[in-house]
Design a protein around this motif. Structure first.
Motif, mmCIF file in Angstrom:
data_model
loop_
_atom_site.group_PDB
_atom_site.id
_atom_site.type_symbol
_atom_site.label_atom_id
_atom_site.label_comp_id
_atom_site.label_asym_id
_atom_site.label_seq_id
_atom_site.Cartn_x
_atom_site.Cartn_y
_atom_site.Cartn_z
ATOM 1 N N ASN A 67 28.508 22.658 -14.439
ATOM 2 C CA ASN A 67 27.630 23.156 -13.907
ATOM 3 C C ASN A 67 26.681 23.966 -14.946
ATOM 4 N N GLY A 68 25.401 23.537 -14.795
ATOM 5 C CA GLY A 68 24.405 24.344 -15.830
ATOM 6 C C GLY A 68 23.890 23.269 -16.863
ATOM 7 N N ARG A 186 10.896 9.680 -10.771
ATOM 8 C CA ARG A 186 11.553 9.496 -9.341
ATOM 9 C C ARG A 186 12.971 8.984 -9.604
ATOM 10 N N VAL A 187 13.158 8.445 -10.937
ATOM 11 C CA VAL A 187 14.670 7.955 -11.242
ATOM 12 C C VAL A 187 15.528 9.237 -11.416
ATOM 13 N N CYS A 188 14.812 10.313 -12.136
ATOM 14 C CA CYS A 188 15.556 11.568 -12.346
ATOM 15 C C CYS A 188 16.015 12.261 -11.182
ATOM 16 N N ASN A 189 15.032 12.462 -10.237
ATOM 17 C CA ASN A 189 15.109 12.881 -8.949
ATOM 18 C C ASN A 189 16.239 12.114 -8.044
ATOM 19 N N GLU A 190 16.404 11.018 -8.370
ATOM 20 C CA GLU A 190 17.441 10.050 -7.644
ATOM 21 C C GLU A 190 18.761 10.294 -8.049
ATOM 22 N N LYS A 194 21.662 11.970 -5.985
ATOM 23 C CA LYS A 194 22.903 11.359 -5.600
ATOM 24 C C LYS A 194 24.104 11.823 -6.474
ATOM 25 N N CYS A 195 23.890 12.347 -7.630
ATOM 26 C CA CYS A 195 25.007 12.884 -8.542
ATOM 27 C C CYS A 195 24.932 14.383 -8.865
ATOM 28 N N GLY A 196 23.939 14.988 -8.131
ATOM 29 C CA GLY A 196 23.983 16.522 -8.774
ATOM 30 C C GLY A 196 23.658 16.958 -9.990
ATOM 31 N N ILE A 197 23.068 16.010 -10.948
ATOM 32 C CA ILE A 197 22.957 16.432 -12.179
ATOM 33 C C ILE A 197 21.518 16.333 -12.575
ATOM 34 N N PRO A 198 21.013 17.256 -13.146
ATOM 35 C CA PRO A 198 19.488 17.565 -13.813
ATOM 36 C C PRO A 198 19.606 16.674 -14.886
ATOM 37 N N LEU A 218 14.112 20.816 -13.195
ATOM 38 C CA LEU A 218 14.064 21.261 -14.446
ATOM 39 C C LEU A 218 12.462 21.633 -14.489
ATOM 40 N N GLU A 219 11.640 21.999 -13.525
ATOM 41 C CA GLU A 219 10.234 21.831 -13.616
ATOM 42 C C GLU A 219 9.974 23.324 -14.094
ATOM 43 N N GLU A 220 10.927 24.506 -14.299
ATOM 44 C CA GLU A 220 10.748 25.614 -15.208
ATOM 45 C C GLU A 220 10.795 25.579 -16.596
ATOM 46 N N ILE A 221 11.184 24.396 -16.948
ATOM 47 C CA ILE A 221 11.460 24.080 -18.592
ATOM 48 C C ILE A 221 10.403 23.227 -19.013
ATOM 49 N N THR A 222 9.747 23.792 -20.087
ATOM 50 C CA THR A 222 8.805 23.072 -20.602
ATOM 51 C C THR A 222 9.283 21.683 -21.310
#
Length: 264
Positions: A67-68, A186-190, A194-198, A218-222
């Motif tokens: 986690n994290g 889109r791939v990252c969001n998928e 499906k895997c719960g991984i940022p 991860l939108e808050e990280i530049t």
């Protein structure tokens, strides 16, 4: 941070570990924005065209992730899984392309227009008019100290062509070029769904890091901060087979022993 070019791959035996069936290499720590992050290169098999990247992540990443953590993925792996490649036999080099390629300049960052097949692929994607314009403006840019103008004009799709390298550690890349991944966000969001991984998809080498896609979580990280996590290109440039890099915040904890690769 100083940039070094390494002889061979980064997989030093002293940094090799296993967690269950997962093989990985410690890639050292980096301090970003006051936090300390340890990186782990997850070793995989040689990934072939049209493999399922979700299945690969479930096989290699999920058993290791905590986690994290943040997952950094080589853009080449996603493109190969998408079948977004070009084989040398399907690129027909013209006489003009062969002549123009002789004027290219080889650099430490890789092969550009000096490889006729790569130049021809650029022409096929952009047309000669745009290639010649980019070449002329790029030359003027160099005269005033500005580099990278050629690829800036042609865009990311052209700049991201990777392959046709006769010196590659993998024979498959001698006769194949890998193009940019399609819809990397889109791939990252998928992957997150499906895997719960940022995850982020990166185009990284020993010169620079470009964030091509990232999960919305991860939108808050530049992009700059994400790039700092892997500024030293922990995935490597040779035959490491570590396309998945796990980035873990270990601030306040003792990092695992790490033997850095010695520069040339």
């Amino acid at each position: 941070m100083a940039k070094y070019f390494y002889e061979g791959n980064l997989n030093e035996q002293e940094n090799y570990h296993k967690k269950g069936k997962i093989e990985y290499y410690i890639r050292g720590t980096v301090k970003v924005n006051g936090r300390v992050y340890e990186r782990y290169g997850i070793k995989t098999h040689f990934i072939e065209v049209n493999e399922d990247y979700i299945a690969l992540i479930r096989q290699y990443v999920i058993p290791f992730i905590e986690n994290g953590d943040i997952l950094s993925i080589s853009e080449k792996v996603i493109s190969i899984c998408q079948g977004n490649i070009k084989k040398m036999k399907d690129v027909h080099v013209s006489r003009l392309t062969k002549r123009i390629s002789r004027f290219g300049k080889k650099t430490v960052s890789g092969i550009g227009i000096t490889e006729p097949y790569k130049l021809q692929l650029m022409v096929d994607m952009n047309g000669w008019g745009k290639i010649l314009l980019a070449g002329a403006v790029g030359l003027l840019g160099k005269l005033v100290g500005k580099r990278g103008v050629f690829y800036k004009i042609l865009g990311e799709e052209t700049a991201g062509i990777d392959g046709f390298y006769s010196h590659s550690a993998f024979e498959q890349y001698h006769n194949m070029a890998v193009l940019m991944p399609r819809e990397p966000d889109r791939v990252c969001n998928e992957i997150y769904e499906k895997c719960g991984i940022p995850a982020m998809i990166v185009d990284a080498n020993d010169i620079s890091v470009c964030i091509l896609g990232r999960a919305e979580v991860l939108e808050e990280i530049t992009d700059e901060r994400l790039a700092d996590y892997i500024a030293d290109n922990p995935a490597g440039q040779d035959d490491e087979l570590t396309p998945f890099i796990i980035i873990r915040d270990i601030t306040g904890k003792t990092p695992q022993p790490y033997t850095p690769k010695k520069p040339k």
